[in-house]
Design a protein around this motif. Structure first.
Motif, PDB file in Angstrom:
ATOM      1  N   LEU A 118      11.404  26.898   2.541  1.00  0.00           N
ATOM      2  CA  LEU A 118      10.378  25.893   2.287  1.00  0.00           C
ATOM      3  C   LEU A 118       8.998  26.387   2.697  1.00  0.00           C
ATOM      4  O   LEU A 118       7.990  26.017   2.082  1.00  0.00           O
ATOM      5  CB  LEU A 118      10.719  24.594   2.999  1.00  0.00           C
ATOM      6  N   GLN A 119       8.915  27.228   3.722  1.00  0.00           N
ATOM      7  CA  GLN A 119       7.629  27.822   4.087  1.00  0.00           C
ATOM      8  C   GLN A 119       7.146  28.753   2.975  1.00  0.00           C
ATOM      9  O   GLN A 119       5.950  28.788   2.645  1.00  0.00           O
ATOM     10  CB  GLN A 119       7.766  28.594   5.413  1.00  0.00           C
ATOM     11  N   LEU A 120       8.076  29.496   2.393  1.00  0.00           N
ATOM     12  CA  LEU A 120       7.749  30.350   1.246  1.00  0.00           C
ATOM     13  C   LEU A 120       7.275  29.506   0.069  1.00  0.00           C
ATOM     14  O   LEU A 120       6.263  29.837  -0.571  1.00  0.00           O
ATOM     15  CB  LEU A 120       8.976  31.173   0.843  1.00  0.00           C
ATOM     16  N   MET A 121       7.940  28.380  -0.184  1.00  0.00           N
ATOM     17  CA  MET A 121       7.519  27.489  -1.265  1.00  0.00           C
ATOM     18  C   MET A 121       6.145  26.911  -0.989  1.00  0.00           C
ATOM     19  O   MET A 121       5.300  26.812  -1.892  1.00  0.00           O
ATOM     20  CB  MET A 121       8.530  26.359  -1.436  1.00  0.00           C
ATOM     21  N   GLN A 122       5.854  26.570   0.264  1.00  0.00           N
ATOM     22  CA  GLN A 122       4.562  26.031   0.626  1.00  0.00           C
ATOM     23  C   GLN A 122       3.465  27.095   0.422  1.00  0.00           C
ATOM     24  O   GLN A 122       2.371  26.787  -0.037  1.00  0.00           O
ATOM     25  CB  GLN A 122       4.560  25.560   2.077  1.00  0.00           C
ATOM     26  N   GLY A 123       3.780  28.345   0.721  1.00  0.00           N
ATOM     27  CA  GLY A 123       2.824  29.421   0.487  1.00  0.00           C
ATOM     28  C   GLY A 123       2.545  29.642  -0.981  1.00  0.00           C
ATOM     29  O   GLY A 123       1.401  29.930  -1.369  1.00  0.00           O
ATOM     30  N   ILE A 124       3.565  29.494  -1.808  1.00  0.00           N
ATOM     31  CA  ILE A 124       3.383  29.676  -3.241  1.00  0.00           C
ATOM     32  C   ILE A 124       2.558  28.540  -3.828  1.00  0.00           C
ATOM     33  O   ILE A 124       1.644  28.755  -4.623  1.00  0.00           O
ATOM     34  CB  ILE A 124       4.759  29.778  -3.950  1.00  0.00           C
ATOM     35  N   VAL A 125       2.879  27.299  -3.418  1.00  0.00           N
ATOM     36  CA  VAL A 125       2.167  26.142  -3.950  1.00  0.00           C
ATOM     37  C   VAL A 125       0.744  26.094  -3.406  1.00  0.00           C
ATOM     38  O   VAL A 125      -0.171  25.620  -4.079  1.00  0.00           O
ATOM     39  CB  VAL A 125       2.953  24.851  -3.626  1.00  0.00           C
ATOM     40  N   GLY A 126       0.576  26.570  -2.202  1.00  0.00           N
ATOM     41  CA  GLY A 126      -0.765  26.618  -1.623  1.00  0.00           C
ATOM     42  C   GLY A 126      -1.133  25.391  -0.814  1.00  0.00           C
ATOM     43  O   GLY A 126      -2.066  24.692  -1.131  1.00  0.00           O
ATOM     44  N   GLY A 127      -0.319  25.136   0.215  1.00  0.00           N
ATOM     45  CA  GLY A 127      -0.583  23.939   1.017  1.00  0.00           C
ATOM     46  C   GLY A 127      -1.049  24.260   2.334  1.00  0.00           C
ATOM     47  O   GLY A 127      -0.945  24.604   3.323  1.00  0.00           O
ATOM     48  N   ALA A 143       7.476  19.261   5.423  1.00  0.00           N
ATOM     49  CA  ALA A 143       8.163  19.103   6.708  1.00  0.00           C
ATOM     50  C   ALA A 143       9.266  18.056   6.604  1.00  0.00           C
ATOM     51  O   ALA A 143      10.376  18.257   7.130  1.00  0.00           O
ATOM     52  CB  ALA A 143       7.161  18.719   7.789  1.00  0.00           C
ATOM     53  N   ASN A 144       8.981  16.949   5.922  1.00  0.00           N
ATOM     54  CA  ASN A 144      10.007  15.930   5.729  1.00  0.00           C
ATOM     55  C   ASN A 144      11.163  16.452   4.889  1.00  0.00           C
ATOM     56  O   ASN A 144      12.331  16.181   5.172  1.00  0.00           O
ATOM     57  CB  ASN A 144       9.413  14.681   5.078  1.00  0.00           C
ATOM     58  N   LEU A 145      10.834  17.201   3.844  1.00  0.00           N
ATOM     59  CA  LEU A 145      11.859  17.791   2.990  1.00  0.00           C
ATOM     60  C   LEU A 145      12.707  18.793   3.766  1.00  0.00           C
ATOM     61  O   LEU A 145      13.932  18.822   3.632  1.00  0.00           O
ATOM     62  CB  LEU A 145      11.186  18.468   1.788  1.00  0.00           C
ATOM     63  N   ARG A 146      12.068  19.593   4.605  1.00  0.00           N
ATOM     64  CA  ARG A 146      12.794  20.573   5.428  1.00  0.00           C
ATOM     65  C   ARG A 146      13.772  19.860   6.354  1.00  0.00           C
ATOM     66  O   ARG A 146      14.934  20.258   6.460  1.00  0.00           O
ATOM     67  CB  ARG A 146      11.810  21.402   6.243  1.00  0.00           C
ATOM     68  N   ASN A 147      13.324  18.802   7.010  1.00  0.00           N
ATOM     69  CA  ASN A 147      14.205  18.080   7.922  1.00  0.00           C
ATOM     70  C   ASN A 147      15.382  17.439   7.187  1.00  0.00           C
ATOM     71  O   ASN A 147      16.512  17.450   7.676  1.00  0.00           O
ATOM     72  CB  ASN A 147      13.412  17.019   8.683  1.00  0.00           C
ATOM     73  N   LEU A 148      15.111  16.891   6.003  1.00  0.00           N
ATOM     74  CA  LEU A 148      16.175  16.283   5.214  1.00  0.00           C
ATOM     75  C   LEU A 148      17.199  17.325   4.781  1.00  0.00           C
ATOM     76  O   LEU A 148      18.413  17.125   4.929  1.00  0.00           O
ATOM     77  CB  LEU A 148      15.579  15.585   3.989  1.00  0.00           C
ATOM     78  N   ILE A 149      16.728  18.449   4.261  1.00  0.00           N
ATOM     79  CA  ILE A 149      17.639  19.490   3.783  1.00  0.00           C
ATOM     80  C   ILE A 149      18.452  20.068   4.932  1.00  0.00           C
ATOM     81  O   ILE A 149      19.667  20.265   4.816  1.00  0.00           O
ATOM     82  CB  ILE A 149      16.848  20.593   3.046  1.00  0.00           C
ATOM     83  N   TYR A 207       0.850  -1.177   0.000  1.00  0.00           N
ATOM     84  CA  TYR A 207       0.000   0.000   0.000  1.00  0.00           C
ATOM     85  C   TYR A 207       0.890   1.232   0.000  1.00  0.00           C
ATOM     86  O   TYR A 207       1.693   1.422   0.901  1.00  0.00           O
ATOM     87  CB  TYR A 207      -0.911   0.017   1.237  1.00  0.00           C
ATOM     88  N   LEU A 208       0.755   2.047  -1.016  1.00  0.00           N
ATOM     89  CA  LEU A 208       1.513   3.278  -1.107  1.00  0.00           C
ATOM     90  C   LEU A 208       0.588   4.424  -0.712  1.00  0.00           C
ATOM     91  O   LEU A 208      -0.390   4.702  -1.390  1.00  0.00           O
ATOM     92  CB  LEU A 208       2.045   3.493  -2.527  1.00  0.00           C
ATOM     93  N   ALA A 209       0.893   5.055   0.399  1.00  0.00           N
ATOM     94  CA  ALA A 209       0.065   6.159   0.887  1.00  0.00           C
ATOM     95  C   ALA A 209       0.753   7.473   0.561  1.00  0.00           C
ATOM     96  O   ALA A 209       1.920   7.670   0.873  1.00  0.00           O
ATOM     97  CB  ALA A 209      -0.149   6.038   2.392  1.00  0.00           C
ATOM     98  N   ALA A 210       0.025   8.358  -0.070  1.00  0.00           N
ATOM     99  CA  ALA A 210       0.569   9.675  -0.369  1.00  0.00           C
ATOM    100  C   ALA A 210       0.327  10.587   0.826  1.00  0.00           C
ATOM    101  O   ALA A 210      -0.762  10.612   1.385  1.00  0.00           O
ATOM    102  CB  ALA A 210      -0.106  10.250  -1.608  1.00  0.00           C
ATOM    103  N   ASN A 211       1.369  11.307   1.212  1.00  0.00           N
ATOM    104  CA  ASN A 211       1.250  12.244   2.323  1.00  0.00           C
ATOM    105  C   ASN A 211       0.681  13.566   1.829  1.00  0.00           C
ATOM    106  O   ASN A 211       0.749  13.897   0.642  1.00  0.00           O
ATOM    107  CB  ASN A 211       2.612  12.489   2.962  1.00  0.00           C
ATOM    108  N   SER A 212       0.163  14.330   2.748  1.00  0.00           N
ATOM    109  CA  SER A 212      -0.326  15.658   2.395  1.00  0.00           C
ATOM    110  C   SER A 212       0.865  16.579   2.161  1.00  0.00           C
ATOM    111  O   SER A 212       1.994  16.286   2.562  1.00  0.00           O
ATOM    112  CB  SER A 212      -1.212  16.202   3.513  1.00  0.00           C
ATOM    113  N   LEU A 213       0.625  17.704   1.526  1.00  0.00           N
ATOM    114  CA  LEU A 213       1.698  18.630   1.187  1.00  0.00           C
ATOM    115  C   LEU A 213       2.437  19.149   2.416  1.00  0.00           C
ATOM    116  O   LEU A 213       3.672  19.198   2.398  1.00  0.00           O
ATOM    117  CB  LEU A 213       1.145  19.796   0.350  1.00  0.00           C
TER     118      LEU A 213
END
Length: 126
Positions: A117-126, A58-64, A47-53
Motif C-alpha cells: 500500500l505504501q508503494l501504491m501511495q507512491g504511485i498515486v502520489g499522496g 492507512a484505513n485500507l492498510r488496517n482493514l487488509i 455531512y459526508l467528509a472525504a478523507n485525504s489519500l
C-alpha cells in the motif's frame, strides 16, 4: 446388471472451494459497501467528509491486515485440527500441510500489506 447413471455431476473440490470463497467475499463486500449516509434519519442533515489519500490508505492498510491475519489464523486452526485428527492417514496429513501453507501465505501477505500500500501511495502520489 444394469447401471443407472445419474445426471447430477459433482464439482471438482477446487471449484467448490473457489465458489465458497467467492460467496463469502461477495457477502463481505455487500455488507461493507452499505453507505453510512443511507442510515441517517430523514430530517437530519448528513455531512459526508472525504478523507485525504494518506488517511484512506492507512484505513485500507488496517482493514487488509486485519482480514488477512484473521483468515490466516482460521487456516492455522484448521491445519491443527486436521493434523490432530489425521490418525496417520497420509491424505489427511497432506490436507493439514496445505492448510498450514495457506496460513503462512496469509500471514506473509498481512506483513507485506503495508509495503504494497505504501508503494501504491507512491504511485498515486499522496
Amino acid at each position: 446388471m444394469l447401471r443407472v447413471r445419474t445426471t447430477k455431476t459433482r464439482r471438482p473440490p477446487v471449484l467448490r472451494r473457489v465458489v465458497h470463497v467467492g460467496v463469502a467475499a461477495g457477502t463481505a463486500v455487500l455488507l461493507l459497501a452499505t453507505p453510512g449516509a443511507a442510515q441517517a434519519a430523514t430530517g437530519d442533515v448528513a455531512y459526508l467528509a472525504a478523507n485525504s489519500l494518506p488517511v484512506v490508505i492507512a484505513n485500507l492498510r488496517n482493514l487488509i491486515m486485519g482480514l488477512l491475519a484473521g483468515i490466516a489464523t482460521l487456516f492455522l486452526v484448521l491445519a491443527g485440527v486436521y493434523w490432530a485428527t489425521a490418525g496417520g492417514d497420509p491424505g489427511q496429513v497432506d490436507k493439514a500441510k496445505g492448510a498450514l501453507r495457506n496460513a503462512l501465505v496469509g500471514y506473509g501477505l498481512a506483513v507485506l500489506a503495508p509495503v504494497l500500500l505504501q508503494l501504491m501511495q507512491g504511485i498515486v502520489g499522496g
